[in-house]
Motif scaffolding. Structure first.
Motif, PDB file in Angstrom:
ATOM      1  N   GLY A 171       0.783  -1.578  -0.086  1.00 21.50           N
ATOM      2  CA  GLY A 171       0.135   0.074   0.040  1.00 21.50           C
ATOM      3  C   GLY A 171       0.838   1.480  -0.204  1.00 21.50           C
ATOM      4  N   VAL A 172       1.898   1.184   0.825  1.00 22.88           N
ATOM      5  CA  VAL A 172       2.795   2.359   0.912  1.00 22.88           C
ATOM      6  C   VAL A 172       3.376   2.576  -0.694  1.00 22.88           C
ATOM      7  CG1 VAL A 172       5.068   3.279   1.808  1.00 22.88           C
ATOM      8  CG2 VAL A 172       3.262   2.217   3.352  1.00 22.88           C
ATOM      9  N   ILE A 207       1.007   4.259  -2.777  1.00 19.33           N
ATOM     10  CA  ILE A 207       0.767   5.676  -2.337  1.00 19.33           C
ATOM     11  C   ILE A 207       1.974   6.544  -3.198  1.00 19.33           C
ATOM     12  CG2 ILE A 207       0.998   7.688  -0.763  1.00 19.33           C
ATOM     13  CD1 ILE A 207      -0.472   5.634   1.280  1.00 19.33           C
ATOM     14  N   TYR A 232       1.322   5.915  -7.167  1.00 21.76           N
ATOM     15  CA  TYR A 232       0.070   6.262  -7.745  1.00 21.76           C
ATOM     16  C   TYR A 232      -0.184   7.458  -8.749  1.00 21.76           C
ATOM     17  CZ  TYR A 232      -5.118   6.936  -7.662  1.00 21.76           C
ATOM     18  OH  TYR A 232      -6.407   7.214  -7.975  1.00 21.76           O
ATOM     19  N   ASN A 274      -9.783  10.389  -1.956  1.00 23.87           N
ATOM     20  CA  ASN A 274      -8.428  11.169  -1.357  1.00 23.87           C
ATOM     21  C   ASN A 274      -7.289  10.396  -2.015  1.00 23.87           C
ATOM     22  OD1 ASN A 274      -6.151  10.614   0.507  1.00 23.87           O
ATOM     23  ND2 ASN A 274      -7.141  12.279   1.508  1.00 23.87           N
ATOM     24  N   ARG A 275      -6.384  11.159  -2.466  1.00 19.79           N
ATOM     25  CA  ARG A 275      -5.060  10.724  -2.837  1.00 19.79           C
ATOM     26  C   ARG A 275      -4.378   9.336  -2.452  1.00 19.79           C
ATOM     27  NH1 ARG A 275      -0.271  10.284  -3.816  1.00 19.79           N
ATOM     28  NH2 ARG A 275       0.863  10.084  -5.853  1.00 19.79           N
ATOM     29  N   TYR A 276      -4.436   9.690  -0.993  1.00 18.88           N
ATOM     30  CA  TYR A 276      -3.386   8.686  -0.262  1.00 18.88           C
ATOM     31  C   TYR A 276      -4.298   7.279   0.037  1.00 18.88           C
ATOM     32  CZ  TYR A 276      -0.409  12.513   0.615  1.00 18.88           C
ATOM     33  OH  TYR A 276       0.629  13.539   0.257  1.00 18.88           O
ATOM     34  N   GLY A 313      -4.258   5.593  -3.536  1.00 19.74           N
ATOM     35  CA  GLY A 313      -3.055   5.092  -3.632  1.00 19.74           C
ATOM     36  C   GLY A 313      -2.696   3.923  -2.826  1.00 19.74           C
ATOM     37  N   PHE A 314      -3.289   3.835  -1.597  1.00 19.22           N
ATOM     38  CA  PHE A 314      -3.032   2.571  -0.891  1.00 19.22           C
ATOM     39  C   PHE A 314      -3.544   1.479  -1.423  1.00 19.22           C
ATOM     40  CE2 PHE A 314      -4.011  -0.222   2.497  1.00 19.22           C
ATOM     41  CZ  PHE A 314      -2.698  -0.301   3.305  1.00 19.22           C
ATOM     42  N   TYR A 325      -4.532   1.204  -4.364  1.00 14.99           N
ATOM     43  CA  TYR A 325      -3.924   0.784  -5.627  1.00 14.99           C
ATOM     44  C   TYR A 325      -2.692  -0.198  -5.650  1.00 14.99           C
ATOM     45  CZ  TYR A 325      -0.816   2.228  -9.707  1.00 14.99           C
ATOM     46  OH  TYR A 325      -0.032   2.160 -10.751  1.00 14.99           O
TER      47      TYR A 325
END
Lengths: 173, 187
Positions: A165-166, A169, A172, B118-120, B123-124, B126
């Motif tokens: 997940g990190v 982020i 992304y 939210n982007r974070y 992203g997480f 993703y």
């Protein structure tokens, strides 16, 4: 009516799921995504991810989430009780007559048939989830990295998901 | 002789139901990853600590739980608590095991439905989704090793994969076919 629909759908899911939470995913996809449009496939993958990081069975987590999103707290309650009820009744029934049940040869044979099908269901769940998770070069690299880490190190499942997940982020688009 | 003393039938009644509820609530709250992860925790609580049943009884209850459809954690709670305190026991055990994840998911759902864009957060997920895919892949591979020992099993597996992935066969139909196949073609 939505609430009744949730109860019936999750009752059906609970009744026909053998082989654990992962094997339940294809049935969830058919009922929750294709038929009722309560979630999108990528939302379902998000909830499966959450399930791996929070306590409790995937089936309960998914039922609660879908029910809450569709019809609030009452929806969550109906979907969760719906998914629990069939096995509750069946397990009670078996527990009452276990000694007889154990000796039935047809029971053993039926389970020999179901077990490989449960594997096929998990295989098809992998395929389903891959469709929304492996979407570009970054995600394919994260998948390969996770596979290696899961296979060759002792890092816990949750640890691997958090690390992935990190990376997500950071990468992304 | 001594064993019979250790594994006394617990005194039935409301206090026992409450005790069952709390025990399974605790198990439900602290086991991450679902059904199979819960098994050793349940065994520790109800066999070793509370001494509500004998180890071999627990194995029977586990067999019952695995031979029924549905949520494994619920099934184990129902089969073992039914043994300990009848139908009320089963109800309290099953609700206790499910309640923590129910509450946690409601809180997360409220958060997630607000912060999905939210982007974070995006992203997480993703990044985490490919890892979860590989988790499923490895689970399937491990199951193949444990389950498919003979040709008939391999046949059901290949047919199932082909039907489910290739032709979009409904999973309920696939299970029913496997039941019929098992009942009539296995020895």
């Amino acid at each position: 009516m939505e609430i009744l629909e949730l109860f019936i759908t999750f009752f059906k899911i609970g009744l026909f799921s053998f082989g654990g939470g992962y094997a339940m995913i294809p049935l969830m996809e058919k009922e929750v995504i294709n038929i009722h449009h309560w979630l999108s496939l990528s939302e379902m993958v998000d909830v499966i991810t959450i399930s791996q990081m929070t306590p409790g069975p995937i089936a309960i987590n998914l039922a609660t989430f879908v029910g809450f999103k569709t019809a609030g707290f009452g929806g969550a309650l109906c979907a969760t009780l719906g998914v629990m009820l069939p096995s509750f009744v069946i397990v009670l029934f078996i527990a009452r007559s276990y000694e007889k049940f154990k000796e039935l040869d047809v029971v053993r044979r039926v389970f020999q048939g179901i077990r490989p099908m449960a594997v096929a269901l998990v295989g098809s769940a992998t395929f389903l989830v891959a469709q929304t998770s492996l979407i570009d070069v970054n995600t394919i690299l994260i998948a390969l990295g996770s596979l290696l880490v899961l296979k060759f190190t002792k890092i816990s499942l949750m640890g691997v998901i958090i690390i992935a997940g990190v990376f997500g982020i950071i990468l992304y688009p | 002789m001594q064993e019979e003393k250790i594994y006394d039938q617990p005194t039935p009644g409301k206090r026992l139901w409450w005790d069952i509820f709390l025990t399974f609530f605790k198990i439900g709250a602290f086991t991450i990853g679902g059904g199979y992860v819960m098994v050793p925790f349940i065994e520790k609580e109800i066999v070793e600590k509370k001494k509500w049943m004998k180890p071999e009884e627990f194995l029977d209850m586990l067999a019952i739980a695995q031979s029924a459809p549905g949520v494994l954690a619920t099934n184990i709670a129902v089969s073992s608590c039914y043994q300990i305190a009848g139908i009320p026991g089963a109800v309290f055990g099953a609700l206790g095991a499910a309640l923590p994840s129910f509450m946690i998911i409601i809180i997360i759902a409220m958060f997630l439905l607000n912060f999905q864009d939210n982007r974070y957060v995006a992203g997480f997920f993703y990044g985490a989704a490919p890892a979860v895919t590989m988790l499923l892949f490895l689970a399937a591979i491990n199951m193949v090793k444990g389950v498919v020992k003979e040709r008939a099993g391999m046949f059901v597996l290949v047919l199932g994969l082909l039907g489910l992935i290739g032709f979009g066969v409904h999973p309920i139909l696939a299970i029913l076919i496997a039941v019929v196949f098992g009942a009539f073609f296995y020895k």
